[in-house]
Design a protein around this motif. Structure first.
Motif, PDB file in Angstrom:
ATOM      1  N   ALA A  47      43.664  78.486   8.163  1.00 58.44           N
ATOM      2  CA  ALA A  47      42.536  79.082   7.497  1.00 58.44           C
ATOM      3  C   ALA A  47      42.906  79.660   6.241  1.00 58.44           C
ATOM      4  O   ALA A  47      42.193  79.652   5.287  1.00 58.44           O
ATOM      5  N   HIS A  48      44.015  80.448   6.086  1.00 59.15           N
ATOM      6  CA  HIS A  48      44.635  81.008   4.905  1.00 59.15           C
ATOM      7  C   HIS A  48      45.067  79.834   3.773  1.00 59.15           C
ATOM      8  O   HIS A  48      44.559  80.104   2.734  1.00 59.15           O
ATOM      9  N   LYS A  49      45.552  78.777   4.382  1.00 57.73           N
ATOM     10  CA  LYS A  49      45.640  77.716   3.457  1.00 57.73           C
ATOM     11  C   LYS A  49      44.439  77.213   2.823  1.00 57.73           C
ATOM     12  O   LYS A  49      44.461  76.654   1.782  1.00 57.73           O
ATOM     13  N   TYR A  58      41.601  78.771   2.310  1.00 58.03           N
ATOM     14  CA  TYR A  58      41.135  79.606   1.168  1.00 58.03           C
ATOM     15  C   TYR A  58      40.771  79.138  -0.153  1.00 58.03           C
ATOM     16  O   TYR A  58      39.566  79.205  -0.387  1.00 58.03           O
ATOM     17  N   PRO A  59      41.741  78.750  -0.673  1.00 58.27           N
ATOM     18  CA  PRO A  59      41.490  78.342  -2.159  1.00 58.27           C
ATOM     19  C   PRO A  59      40.616  77.112  -2.190  1.00 58.27           C
ATOM     20  O   PRO A  59      39.836  77.094  -3.082  1.00 58.27           O
ATOM     21  N   VAL A  60      40.607  76.049  -1.186  1.00 63.77           N
ATOM     22  CA  VAL A  60      39.737  74.955  -1.211  1.00 63.77           C
ATOM     23  C   VAL A  60      38.207  75.607  -1.148  1.00 63.77           C
ATOM     24  O   VAL A  60      37.430  75.026  -1.930  1.00 63.77           O
ATOM     25  N   LEU A  61      37.965  76.510  -0.193  1.00 63.68           N
ATOM     26  CA  LEU A  61      36.550  77.044   0.273  1.00 63.68           C
ATOM     27  C   LEU A  61      36.116  78.047  -0.902  1.00 63.68           C
ATOM     28  O   LEU A  61      34.856  77.764  -1.319  1.00 63.68           O
ATOM     29  N   ILE A  68      46.276  89.352   3.116  1.00 63.09           N
ATOM     30  CA  ILE A  68      46.592  88.025   3.802  1.00 63.09           C
ATOM     31  C   ILE A  68      45.500  88.168   4.939  1.00 63.09           C
ATOM     32  O   ILE A  68      44.727  86.937   5.113  1.00 63.09           O
ATOM     33  N   MET A  69      45.334  89.072   5.725  1.00 64.85           N
ATOM     34  CA  MET A  69      44.214  89.143   6.830  1.00 64.85           C
ATOM     35  C   MET A  69      42.872  88.970   6.389  1.00 64.85           C
ATOM     36  O   MET A  69      42.167  88.454   6.969  1.00 64.85           O
ATOM     37  N   VAL A  70      42.467  89.562   5.219  1.00 64.68           N
ATOM     38  CA  VAL A  70      41.241  89.512   4.655  1.00 64.68           C
ATOM     39  C   VAL A  70      40.909  87.991   4.143  1.00 64.68           C
ATOM     40  O   VAL A  70      40.000  87.590   4.725  1.00 64.68           O
ATOM     41  N   ARG A  71      41.754  87.380   3.747  1.00 60.47           N
ATOM     42  CA  ARG A  71      41.684  85.859   3.369  1.00 60.47           C
ATOM     43  C   ARG A  71      41.659  85.053   4.560  1.00 60.47           C
ATOM     44  O   ARG A  71      40.807  84.138   4.526  1.00 60.47           O
ATOM     45  N   THR A  80      34.167  81.579   7.768  1.00 59.07           N
ATOM     46  CA  THR A  80      33.409  80.632   6.858  1.00 59.07           C
ATOM     47  C   THR A  80      33.505  79.283   7.511  1.00 59.07           C
ATOM     48  O   THR A  80      32.533  78.611   7.504  1.00 59.07           O
ATOM     49  N   ILE A  81      34.789  79.010   7.774  1.00 52.37           N
ATOM     50  CA  ILE A  81      34.957  77.584   8.413  1.00 52.37           C
ATOM     51  C   ILE A  81      34.085  77.370   9.849  1.00 52.37           C
ATOM     52  O   ILE A  81      33.478  76.435   9.802  1.00 52.37           O
ATOM     53  N   MET A  82      33.996  78.377  10.529  1.00 52.23           N
ATOM     54  CA  MET A  82      33.308  78.239  11.829  1.00 52.23           C
ATOM     55  C   MET A  82      31.923  78.101  11.630  1.00 52.23           C
ATOM     56  O   MET A  82      31.108  77.347  12.178  1.00 52.23           O
TER      57      MET A  82
END
Length: 693
Positions: free
Chosen positions: A60-62, A64-67, A93-96, A103-105
């Motif tokens: 999910a962290h990876k 984040y920039p796409v979202l 890191i945890m926030v992102r 958001t994905i869910m």
């Protein structure tokens, strides 16, 4: 080679294979018992393992920039991020990761349910409704996930305070106790313990404390930071002389407040668990219910496509909307301060347009009018961040939106009724226990009547001319019975044509839309009233917290009334604005500022606390003003628990009422009324038949 020889070869082969496997098993077992292998397993167990949750958060962290680049998803991502930043302070890191994961869910949930709607129903109205419900479910999932994190943080804070007490008993040093407890606490709260310890070690601790107040996750961490600063700066009571430790007693009070908050949240979640999904479920059952009813009893399609049926469907949707909003409000525990700050942003952007501001200014009461003061009081009681111009603009836009919506719905209803008159449910004609030949004749009759209706509507002729035209067309039609009354048959079709021509927008429908728009003008007033009532339920909870906090602060020998008001302001959600105004006015006169606080709050328990602050400001020391609160603490806690029970009971009652209201409304308006309509229709047909006998 005979069969016996083949069987013998197979058995010998299986025996040899089994013997080889047994030998291999014995070799492996010997190696497993070896010390070298056991040591390898022990060392491997010491290595950190990545759980499925950690792997998911890394992915999910990876993402984040796409979202963050997607237009609509970006807004949702930032909204979730703003709520999670408070919980995971300083852990970017945890926030992102959690923001992107949630958001994905939510997006996956919305897309999955929206895709399901295309297989579930063929009606675009039902599809759009299900899509909107999926967005609502996304918000519910967000609240559930973040609410679970908040409860987990409260549990961790309680454990951390217990560790701080344990360390303080040994060291009697606040900073060391905080640092040691951070090593034993969960990462979510350990970062806050380290931040508070860093405040005490800073060059300007007061400035660092003010900065921490802006990022603290909740009121309890603000209290812990403030208490630790006070004790670290001015020292604790002398325990060796038998005096009671101020720091330990305040830690105990903070922990008690956390436990009450946890119990309140747990009980509300447990009592209202799953009620939202009960309320949502009827939305998915509207089309299956209608399809079943029309297949089993085709005549009810006349009700579903009539004005009464369509208006009952609109009423059903209104019931859904009211129930969903009410449940969302009732499941909330604390006000979303970010939502209050963001309230009316788009209205303020509209007011920047000069013509919009002039239009809003015409309907906004002037400052000298009594209505102005009433509206100001109403907005203040509801803790609304809207200005009066924004509030009246909101009312006007609500009325205009309702007016346009009613007009669109009325035109749609007329169009739907016209379509049903031209294309009625074919099952009404062809259904029932008919033979194949009878069904073919019924289908021919249905096609003939449909075509004839279209011709009659297209022709601009009088009823007498219609009668002659229908009789000519129906003459010698084999699908009509020989004993059919041609005149009655023609009159029936003429009546349907007349019904078609009567389906147009009428003057009283315009008046109805105007009346509903006038009623819609007061819908924001209703929402303010509901918000005010919900705030009244939570007011007592907050003032009880004020009393506990004031009792703790009064133990400090050098504390002033202004500092106490400042602490109360940091603790507050509901009375935040009133306390801020009191702080700003305090320098001009403490007594008058607290008097104004009582006038602004208009809440008796807070007025009693303000009376203590007033006498402490000018007449007696702070400690004497609050010396009786410790003795009354047991009674106050019992009263507070009783109040919590009442509030939770009210929320439980209202939650269940609004949770089951959509299901009850669906059963009544969409299943019971159509069958009542069918019963009356059949009773009318029976009366006609018996009248002819």
């Amino acid at each position: 080679m005979n069969l016996q020889t083949v069987m013998l070869i197979v058995l010998i082969s299986l025996g040899l294979l089994l013997a080889i496997l047994l030998i291999l098993l014995s070799i492996v077992q010997r190696k497993l018992k070896g010390t070298q292998y056991q040591e390898q397993r022990r060392l491997k167990a010491l290595l950190p393992t990545r759980t499925k949750e950690k792997k998911w958060l890394e992915q999910a962290h990876k993402a984040y920039p796409v979202l963050d680049e997607l237009p609509v998803v970006k807004k949702l991502l930032h909204r979730i991020r703003s709520r999670l930043t408070i919980i995971h302070a300083g852990n970017e890191i945890m926030v992102r990761s959690r923001s992107a994961a949630l958001t994905i869910m939510i997006v996956a949930c919305i897309l999955l349910i929206s895709l399901l709607s295309f297989f579930w129903t063929t009606s675009w109205v039902s599809r759009v409704t299900i899509m909107l419900v999926s967005v609502y479910m996304g918000g519910i999932l967000s609240d559930l996930f973040i609410g679970r994190l908040v409860k987990q943080m409260l549990y961790d804070q309680s454990s951390m305070i217990l560790d701080i007490r344990h360390e303080y008993h040994q060291t009697h040093m606040v900073q060391v106790s905080l640092e040691n407890s951070a090593e034993r606490s969960k990462p979510m709260v350990a970062v806050h313990a380290r931040q508070i310890a860093g405040i005490l070690a800073a060059v300007d601790p007061e400035d660092e404390l003010q900065k921490y107040y802006e990022v603290a996750p909740n009121r309890y961490m603000k209290q812990l930071a403030g208490v630790s600063y006070k004790i670290g700066e001015y020292g604790d009571a002398d325990i060796h002389k038998g005096e009671r430790s101020i720091y330990l007693s305040m830690l105990g009070n903070i922990r008690e407040e956390i436990h009450m908050d946890i119990n309140r949240r747990e009980r509300i979640d447990r009592l209202l668990y799953g009620i939202v999904f009960v309320a949502i479920s009827p939305v998915f059952m509207l089309d299956p219910i209608r399809n079943w009813a029309e297949n089993m009893f085709p005549i009810v399609s006349n009700y579903y496509n009539s004005a009464w049926g369509l208006y009952s469907l609109i009423l059903l949707y209104i019931t859904f909307i009211v129930s969903f909003i009410a449940l969302r409000i009732l499941k909330g525990v604390d006000e979303d301060t970010q939502a209050i700050k963001d309230e009316g942003k788009w209205l303020n952007r509209l007011l920047k347009q000069k013509w919009v501001f002039r239009a809003a200014d015409r309907i906004t009461p002037a400052e000298h009018e009594p209505v102005h003061f009433k509206v100001a009081r109403r907005l203040k009681d509801a803790n609304s961040g809207l200005s009066q111009h924004a509030y009246y603009l909101q009312k006007s836009l609500t009325a205009a939106a309702i007016f346009l919506l009613i007009l669109v719905l009325q035109f749609s209803i007329h169009g739907s009724i016209r379509h049903n008159l031209l294309h009625p449910n074919v099952q009404i004609t062809t259904g029932g226990n008919q033979t194949e030949s009878q069904r073919m004749l019924s289908e021919e009759r249905y096609a003939f009547e449909q075509s004839l209706m279209g011709e009659l509507i297209a022709k601009d002729i009088t009823p007498d001319e219609m009668l002659i035209y229908i009789q000519e067309k129906a003459e010698n039609k084999h699908f009509l019975q020989f004993n059919t009354d041609q005149n009655a048959y023609a009159q029936q079709l003429i009546h349907q044509v007349d019904q078609y021509h009567q389906e147009y927008f009428k003057w009283y429908e315009l008046m109805l839309a105007f009346a509903l728009a006038c009623a819609g003008f007061y819908v924001p007033d209703l929402f303010l009233l509901i918000r005010t009532q919900l705030r009244k339920w939570e007011m007592q909870n907050e003032v009880d917290g004020f009393n506990t906090l004031s009792m703790m602060l009064s133990q400090f020998p050098n504390i002033s009334v202004y500092e106490m008001i400042e602490w109360l302001h940091r603790y507050s959600y509901i009375f935040e604005r009133q306390l801020l105004r009191c702080m700003l006015d305090y320098e001009a006169g403490g007594w008058d500022a607290i008097d104004r606080l009582k006038e602004d709050a208009r809440f008796v328990p807070l007025e009693r606390l303000a009376d203590r602050l007033q006498v402490a400001a000018d007449l007696i020391p702070v400690k004497k003003a609050f010396d009786d609160m410790d003795a009354e603490r047991s009674f106050a806690m019992d009263q507070r628990k009783e109040h919590y029970e009442k509030v939770i009971s009210r929320k439980n009652t209202l939650g269940k009422m609004f949770g089951f209201l959509p299901m009850q409304a669906t059963f009544t308006l969409y299943l019971l009324l159509p069958f009542v309509y069918m019963a009356f229709q059949q009773l009318g047909d029976l009366t006609v038949v018996t009248g002819k006998m």
